[in-house]
Every structure is written in C-alpha cells, then in structure tokens.
Design a protein around this motif. Structure first.
Motif: not given
Length: 198
Positions: A112-130
C-alpha cells in the motif's frame, strides 16, 4: 555471508527473548517489565552507537527521517506493550506464532505505502509460511484447551468437587475477584486431575 549469520543469530535471540520474557514477567506488571526491557535495549543501542562513533551523524538526519523514525519507535513501543501483555496472560507457544503473523501485515503495508510487489515465488513462500504458522497456532490452542483449568467457579466441580484440601483451595480460588486470573499460576493445570493421572 555475514548477513546470514546475523539473521540466524537474530532468530536465536528472538526465541530467547520470548522464553526469558515469559519467565521474567511472572508476578510483574507487563508494562513495567516492558519498560525495564526497553531500558536495557536503549543502553545497548547507544553503547553500540558510541562504540562505532556514529553519534556525530545525528545532525545529518533530516526532518522526514526523524518523523518516520519517531513513528516507528511509537509503533514498536505499542507492539512490545501488547506482546508482553499477551505473553503474560497466554501460553508462549500460542502467543509467539500469532505475533509472527505480522509478516502478513508487513507485506500488505509494503504494497500500500511502498508500492512493493511480490514475485510469484515470494508469494508462494509467504503462503507456506502463513499456513505453517496457522497450523502451529491451531495445534497449540488445542493443546492448551485440553488442559483442565482451575481458578474459576465452574472449575471447582470439574477438578474434584468441594471436599478435601484440593476442593477448599479451589473454592478459595473461585472467590478471587475478576481480573486476578492473569496473576502467576492463573490459569493453571488442575492438581486433582494430575493426581488422578499419576
């Protein structure tokens, strides 16, 4: 790689912070405990600043940086106050995994504030961590709920009724004013149940 070593040490010290904090705030007001802890961190941080000679750079910090650094300090303080209150009243095995879910909030705010976007690999890793964190919280909550608790009026009957020394002690606990359950030992495993299991 030096950064990996420091990241690993950070994880070790963070885990020790939770365990030592849980033990240390037994019988101590959580806000007071946080204040003492913050004082220690303050001394250590300024010691490192003077040790490295970076105190001369204070005048180079611009107004915008000062604003965000101070706001970061406020949110850190609020986080610590809430964290130690939860740690004082709840089991560390549940509180710590919930606290680590802050990674989701961090990712959302960075978008929202830094306009950073997750790559597909980073999003998959985040989903696994969560998913792993949520599973750990669920298991810890079920284990905590499976332990009979004493200190409430309904627990007197569940923990052996009102006869004998155990019953008298439980009745005394049940008459304790509201809000006292958060004191050390409240809630606690029922002694009568442990006696039966033994």
């Amino acid at each position: 790689r030096g950064w990996f070593l420091f990241a690993a040490l950070s994880a070790v010290f963070a885990s020790l912070t939770s365990i030592l904090g849980k033990i240390g705030i037994e019988g101590v007001d959580s806000n007071l405990g946080t204040a003492v802890r913050t004082g220690v961190v303050l001394v250590m941080a300024w010691f490192m600043v003077f040790l490295s000679g970076k105190q001369r750079e204070l005048g180079r910090i611009d107004g915008r940086s000062w604003c965000f650094i101070l706001l970061s300090g406020v949110t850190t303080g609020l986080s610590w106050l809430c964290y130690y209150r939860a740690l004082q009243e709840g089991p560390a095995s549940v509180v710590v995994p919930i606290d680590k879910l802050s990674i989701l909030v961090t990712v959302a705010f960075s978008r929202l504030f830094l306009r950073e976007r997750l790559t597909a690999r980073a999003a998959a890793g985040l989903a696994l961590i969560t998913a792993g964190d949520a599973a750990a919280v669920g298991v810890a909550v079920k284990r905590a709920a499976a332990i009979p608790q004493c200190g409430a009026g309904t627990a007197v009957q569940a923990c052996g009724g009102g006869t004998g020394e155990v019953g008298k002690a439980l009745k005394a606990d049940s008459r304790r004013p509201l809000g006292k359950e958060a004191e050390p030992g409240y809630p606690r495993p029922c002694p009568a149940v442990h006696k039966k299991r033994g």
